[in-house]
Scaffold this motif. Structure first.
Motif, PDB file in Angstrom:
ATOM      1  N   ASP A 164      69.607  20.714 -22.034  1.00  0.00           N
ATOM      2  CA  ASP A 164      69.458  20.528 -20.531  1.00  0.00           C
ATOM      3  C   ASP A 164      68.663  19.365 -20.070  1.00  0.00           C
ATOM      4  N   ALA A 165      67.763  18.807 -20.887  1.00  0.00           N
ATOM      5  CA  ALA A 165      67.164  17.540 -20.606  1.00  0.00           C
ATOM      6  C   ALA A 165      68.019  16.377 -20.686  1.00  0.00           C
ATOM      7  N   LYS A 166      68.885  16.336 -21.681  1.00  0.00           N
ATOM      8  CA  LYS A 166      69.989  15.365 -21.674  1.00  0.00           C
ATOM      9  C   LYS A 166      70.905  15.384 -20.413  1.00  0.00           C
ATOM     10  N   VAL A 212      69.174  14.005 -17.177  1.00  0.00           N
ATOM     11  CA  VAL A 212      69.091  12.656 -17.132  1.00  0.00           C
ATOM     12  C   VAL A 212      70.488  12.006 -16.848  1.00  0.00           C
ATOM     13  N   GLN A 213      71.578  12.525 -17.410  1.00  0.00           N
ATOM     14  CA  GLN A 213      72.705  11.958 -17.170  1.00  0.00           C
ATOM     15  C   GLN A 213      73.100  12.388 -15.431  1.00  0.00           C
ATOM     16  N   TYR A 214      72.769  13.500 -15.098  1.00  0.00           N
ATOM     17  CA  TYR A 214      73.056  13.820 -13.815  1.00  0.00           C
ATOM     18  C   TYR A 214      72.186  12.752 -12.706  1.00  0.00           C
ATOM     19  N   TYR A 232      73.977   9.602 -12.619  1.00  0.00           N
ATOM     20  CA  TYR A 232      75.123   9.836 -11.784  1.00  0.00           C
ATOM     21  C   TYR A 232      74.967   9.563 -10.390  1.00  0.00           C
ATOM     22  N   GLN A 233      73.735  10.207 -10.058  1.00  0.00           N
ATOM     23  CA  GLN A 233      73.218  10.116  -8.589  1.00  0.00           C
ATOM     24  C   GLN A 233      72.963   8.728  -8.153  1.00  0.00           C
ATOM     25  N   THR A 234      72.480   8.091  -9.133  1.00  0.00           N
ATOM     26  CA  THR A 234      71.740   6.688  -8.663  1.00  0.00           C
ATOM     27  C   THR A 234      73.152   6.095  -8.628  1.00  0.00           C
ATOM     28  N   VAL A 235      74.284   5.886  -9.504  1.00  0.00           N
ATOM     29  CA  VAL A 235      75.415   5.340  -9.293  1.00  0.00           C
ATOM     30  C   VAL A 235      76.147   5.631  -8.061  1.00  0.00           C
ATOM     31  N   GLN A 236      76.226   6.949  -7.811  1.00  0.00           N
ATOM     32  CA  GLN A 236      76.824   7.540  -6.459  1.00  0.00           C
ATOM     33  C   GLN A 236      76.260   6.872  -5.244  1.00  0.00           C
TER      34      GLN A 236
END
Length: 84
Positions: free
Chosen positions: A55-57, A60-62, A65-69
């Motif tokens: 869940d922690a990983k 971080v991935q999400y 993703y939000q930053t790139v989006q």
């Protein structure tokens, strides 16, 4: 202590899976209801213990993703991606 908690929840999960298989093979619908209640209990209380690292990983991935989006939306809004 954390390892003991993981072992407890993992054992409970395996029991739920075995009960589910037994319920399917014997067609005992009452046993299916017990498995459903047990599965909800495991999901609610055991999920944070069993899948803490996963869940922690994923979190971080999400966030990445939000930053790139957001950056892509901003560049599209400004039109800077297609300008030379």
């Amino acid at each position: 202590m954390e390892n003991r908690e993981k072992t407890k929840w993992f054992s409970l999960l395996m029991i739920a899976i075995l009960l589910f298989i037994v319920a399917l093979l014997t067609q005992l619908y009452v046993l299916n209801l017990i498995v459903i209640v047990l599965a909800v209990y495991i999901y609610k209380y055991g999920n944070p213990v069993l899948f803490k690292e996963y869940d922690a990983k994923r979190k971080v991935q999400y966030q990445q993703y939000q930053t790139v989006q957001k950056a892509a939306q901003e560049s599209l809004r400004q039109g800077s991606i297609f300008k030379k």
